[in-house]
Design an enzyme around this catalytic site. Structure first.
Site, PDB file in Angstrom:
ATOM      1  N   CYS A 148      73.002  63.501 -13.005  1.00 20.80           N
ATOM      2  CA  CYS A 148      74.023  64.244 -13.757  1.00 20.80           C
ATOM      3  C   CYS A 148      73.320  65.161 -14.757  1.00 20.80           C
ATOM      4  CB  CYS A 148      75.005  63.301 -14.448  1.00 20.80           C
ATOM      5  SG  CYS A 148      74.236  62.061 -15.507  1.00 20.80           S
ATOM      6  N   GLY A 197      79.304  50.814 -11.629  1.00 22.13           N
ATOM      7  CA  GLY A 197      79.866  50.388 -10.351  1.00 22.13           C
ATOM      8  C   GLY A 197      80.773  51.372  -9.658  1.00 22.13           C
TER       9      GLY A 197
END
Length: 478
Positions: free
Chosen positions: A245, A127
Site C-alpha cells: 500500500c 485477515g
C-alpha cells in the site's frame, strides 16, 4: 475532508519524478486530502452476493460495485446510530469491511479462476485478504495464514472465526523463514508486504509523519528478502502476487526486478491488464498495477503477478520441531464423533478434512495440511469442534460459525430483541419455537435473519448463551 493530512515536501518532490505523464500533482494532492469511500466485501462462505444485495436494499444501504472484485462494494450507510461493525450482518460474518484497493491482490491471485490446494498468505493480519482467499478457495485445500507480529495473531484468528473459515492454519514467524522451511510447498503465495504506507494517507492523516527516504530503502531491503523467501516456498508453475500500500518504486517495481535478477528465467511477470475494465489506466510497462489515489479514487497501491517457471535451489535450513501434540482419530472415533454431531445439531463433517485429538479436545484439520505437519510449528490449525466429557461431546462455537449453514433442523430463529440479547452475552427465552424442535435439554443452534450467530444449550425453556466472552458486545447493536 482531511485538509490536515501531513505530506512531507521531500515525498511530494519524489512523487513528481515517478508520477505518470498523464497524471498531475494537483489531482494527487487533492485525492490525498479526500477521505476514503467506505467499502465492504461480501463473504460468500456465508451468503451469496445476490442475497446480500437484497439485504442491503432492505436496510437502505447504497452499494456501488468495486470493478476488480466481484463481491466488493463501496457502501453508503447511515452509521449515526449503529456503526457498520456492529450490524448483525457484520457480526455474523456476512461481510468484511475492507478497503477497495486491498481487494485487488487476491483478485490478481485468482485472476483466471484458479483452484489451489495450498496457499500461503505471508503477512496475513488482520485477515481481510486471508478471508477473501478462503472464500475463493471455498474453504477447501489449506490456507497458511502467517503473521509476524504476535499481538496481531489474535485479531487474525477472530476474523477467520467470524467469517467461517475452516481451512486455515495460523503461524507466527518472520516471513523470511518459509523459503527454507517449506520449499516448493505452495501452489500460490500472497506477499502483501510490510511497507512505508505512502498510499494510506486518506485513511490515516498521520501516516507520513515518520516518512524518510532512508526508511523506504531500509524497508525495501526487507521486502527483497521476503519476496525471495516467498518465491522459494512456491511450487514450480505456481503464482506469486506481490503487493504493497505504498507508491515508491524502490518498494514496488525494484523489488520485483530484484527477484527477476536473482532467479532469471524462472521468473515471469504476468500482465494484469485483463484483471478488470480500465486496468490499463494504472498499468506499468512490466504489466504491474501502480495505482495512484486519483486514478480509481482509492488508496495508493501496487500489485504484481509473478509466475515461477522452474525450480530454483532453496537454502538449506536446520529447524527444531517439538513433539506434535495431536494424534489422528481412529476410524471408529471419527465415526462416533460424526454421528454424535449429526444427532445433536444436524451437522455433517466436511469431506477433505480429518478429526485429530489432543487430550480431550477434538479438532478438524484440512487434509491438505498433512504434508506440512512436522515441517512448521503452527499456532492454530483448522477448527476446534468439541471437548470430550463423560456424557459425550461439548460442541464448540466454531461448529456454529464454520460448519453450520442455517438450514439445520436443530436451529432456532431469534427476534431482533433476542438476537441483541444474545450478542450481549445473555440467555434468551425464544418467543417462537418451531413445531417439532426439541427443547428442554441439549444443544441448539441460534440464528438471526437466517444467519447462524451461535450455539447454545437448552435449560428448560431458555437457551443458555454459548457465545465466547471475547465476542460479547454491550452497546450500539443493530
Amino acid at each position: 475532508m482531511h485538509p490536515n493530512v501531513y505530506i512531507p515536501d521531500a515525498f511530494l518532490e519524489k512523487i513528481q519524478t515517478i508520477l505518470p505523464a498523464n497524471l498531475n500533482m494537483e489531482d494527487f494532492i487533492s485525492a490525498c486530502q479526500r477521505p476514503l469511500r467506505k467499502s465492504i466485501r461480501v463473504n460468500t462462505l456465508k451468503m451469496s452476493v445476490e442475497d446480500f444485495v437484497k439485504r442491503a436494499e432492505d436496510k437502505g444501504w447504497t452499494l456501488s460495485p468495486v470493478p476488480w472484485c466481484d463481491n466488493g462494494f463501496w457502501i453508503e450507510a447511515d452509521e449515526s446510530v449503529v456503526p457498520l461493525g456492529n450490524t448483525a450482518e457484520h457480526m455474523s460474518g456476512l461481510f468484511y469491511i475492507q478497503e477497495a484497493s486491498s481487494m485487488m491482490p487476491v483478485s490478481a491471485l485468482f485472476m483466471n479462476d484458479e483452484s489451489y490446494d495450498a496457499v500461503l498468505d505471508t503477512a496475513a493480519a488482520p485477515g481481510s485478504k486471508t478471508t477473501q482467499i478462503a472464500a475463493l478457495m471455498k474453504n477447501e485445500g489449506v490456507l497458511v495464514a502467517n503473521e509476524y507480529a504476535a499481538s496481531r495473531v489474535k485479531v487474525l484468528h477472530a476474523n477467520i472465526e467470524r467469517c467461517g473459515v475452516r481451512n486455515a492454519a495460523l503461524s507466527n514467524f518472520d516471513g523470511r523463514v518459509f523459503g527454507g522451511w517449506l520449499p516448493e510447498q505452495f501452489d500460490a503465495v500472497l506477499l502483501d508486504a510490510p511497507c512505508s504506507g505512502e498510499g494510506t494517507v486518506r485513511k490515516d492523516e498521520d501516516a507520513m509523519k515518520n516518512w524518510t527516504q532512508a526508511s523506504v530503502l531500509e524497508i525495501a531491503d526487507t521486502q527483497k528478502d521476503l519476496i525471495e523467501s516467498a518465491f522459494h516456498a512456491l511450487k514450480p508453475g505456481g503464482v506469486l502476487v506481490y503487493s504493497t500500500c505504498t507508491l515508491s518504486t524502490e518498494e514496488n517495481q525494484q523489488v520485483c526486478h530484484h527477484l527477476k535478477e536473482t532467479f532469471g528465467d524462472a521468473v515471469e511477470f504476468e500482465s494484469l491488464d485483463g484483471l478488470f475494465e480500465n486496468a490499463n489506466a494504472a498499468l506499468t510497462e512490466e504489466g504491474f498495477l501502480h495505482i495512484f489515489p486519483q486514478v480509481y479514487d482509492c488508496e495508493g497501491f501496487f500489485v504484481a503477478r509473478i509466475r515461477k517457471h522452474h525450480s530454483v535451489e532453496a537454502p538449506q535450513v536446520k529447524k527444531r520441531m517439538g513433539k506434535f501434540p495431536f494424534v489422528k482419530a481412529s476410524k471408529k472415533e471419527s465415526e462416533e464423533i460424526s454421528k454424535q454431531l449429526h444427532n445433536a445439531l444436524d451437522i455433517e463433517l466436511p469431506s477433505e478434512s480429518t478429526v485429530w485429538l489432543r487430550d480431550k479436545d477434538v479438532w478438524l484439520f484440512p487434509d491438505a495440511l498433512e504434508p506440512m505437519i512436522g515441517e512448521l510449528r503452527f499456532s492454530r490449525m483448522g477448527i476446534k469442534i468439541a471437548e470430550a466429557h463423560k456424557n459425550g461431546y461439548r460442541w464448540q462455537h466454531q461448529v456454529a460459525t464454520a460448519l453450520a449453514t442455517g438450514a439445520e433442523s436443530n436451529a432456532i430463529e431469534l427476534t431482533i430483541e433476542e438476537a441483541r440479547e444474545w450478542y450481549m452475552g445473555r440467555d434468551v427465552r425464544p418467543q417462537i419455537i418451531p413445531e417439532g424442535l426439541k427443547t428442554g435439554k441439549g444443544e441448539v443452534l441460534v440464528k438471526y435473519q437466517g444467519a447462524i450467530i451461535g450455539l447454545g444449550k437448552w435449560v428448560s425453556n431458555r437457551i443458555k448463551n454459548g457465545l465466547p466472552r471475547e465476542l460479547v458486545r454491550d452497546k450500539n447493536l443493530f
